[in-house]
Design an enzyme around this catalytic site. Sequence first.
Site, PDB file in Angstrom:
ATOM      1  N   HIS A  26      37.812  44.373  42.456  1.00  0.00           N
ATOM      2  CA  HIS A  26      36.612  43.573  42.225  1.00  0.00           C
ATOM      3  C   HIS A  26      36.646  42.947  40.827  1.00  0.00           C
ATOM      4  CE1 HIS A  26      34.179  44.936  45.768  1.00  0.00           C
ATOM      5  NE2 HIS A  26      35.128  45.857  45.743  1.00  0.00           N
ATOM      6  N   ASP A 120      28.888  40.750  41.314  1.00  0.00           N
ATOM      7  CA  ASP A 120      29.614  41.206  42.495  1.00  0.00           C
ATOM      8  C   ASP A 120      28.658  41.328  43.673  1.00  0.00           C
ATOM      9  OD1 ASP A 120      31.037  42.920  44.421  1.00  0.00           O
ATOM     10  OD2 ASP A 120      32.481  43.169  42.805  1.00  0.00           O
TER      11      ASP A 120
END
Length: 365
Positions: A26, A120
């Site tokens: 990520h 995110d």
Amino acid sequence: MEPKSMEQGTQRETHILCFCFPAQGHINPILQFSKRLASKGLKVTLVSTSSSTVSSKFIQTQATSINIEIISDDEPDEGQSRTANLDFFEAYKTFVSQSLSEFIKKQLSSEYPPKFIIYDSIIPWILDIARGFGMDGAPFFTQPWAVNSIYYHFLQGKFKIPLEEPIVSLPSMPPLKLNDLPSFFDAADAYPTSLNMLVNQFSNVEKLNWLFCNTFDELEDEIVKWMASKYPVKNIGPSIPSTYIDKRLENDKNYGLSLFKPTTDSCLKWLDSKEIGSVVYVSFGSFSAIEKEQLEEVAWGLKMSNCYFLWAVRESESGKLPRNFSEETSEMGLVVSWCPQLEVLAHKSVGCFVTIAGGTRRSRH
């Protein structure tokens, strides 16, 4: 995204925050997105948390165009923890909500207060924090729309687990069986928190003005068009170093972050000695825990294939390999604890990539 020069007077006036979840798969894409934004002349601050290894010693020279800030996602050890009975994601939300709010409040009084936050997608509650301070924000999806849309349709009730029908039919997607779905659906009982987290990426989708995604139109044209007909989709991928795509960012050769020490020289020298397209590259990621029986099956499959193979097996997982496997297969294979994945995938001798995406699939015997 193309770098675009801006007038010196306005170059640093627009301040963007980019918040990443503390996992390498990520962190790296949003780090690359941050570099691209900075190349436009924006002031960009990449924010992560203390449990991740995003720090100045890991963000190397390629990330000097952006600011790095680390905030807390835990509490001081003072006797019984207030989050002792919470799982990781609940505790993470509790402390990040507090520390990020404090960070934003401080930044708003700076010379260039932030105007926007990119976060995110698996932590959608970041948007509420930002809007509480008068900022707007948008999620960044690290996976392509073919995967994201499955979670979206599940949240919308288009199919249930266990499946009521053997085939799942979704817009702009081919017919899907259970084995075709992300493995969290097949192991929903084993990973309920993870599945819930992924599905809830779309929990506030109606509030969003932008949805950024690490993909590009040509890769999945039909599903992108379908999602874009419903929501304001903006594809900005592939979010990888510029050297491997358009070469528009100078010296952008790697992410600048690795949780492990790569064995670059030995991997690339070994690959250099092999014919074009002759090597199978195997890597199951930074955190996935593969059952011993499954890892052994992969090992025997590679051994019996009579193909050259490069296999990245973390040190914590290496004890699951068959005894003397590396020695017995040394003529055909190379087993390493880590390797420079971008350079390996770009190497001419690699003809096949075997990997995992988001969890492990339980074996069925």
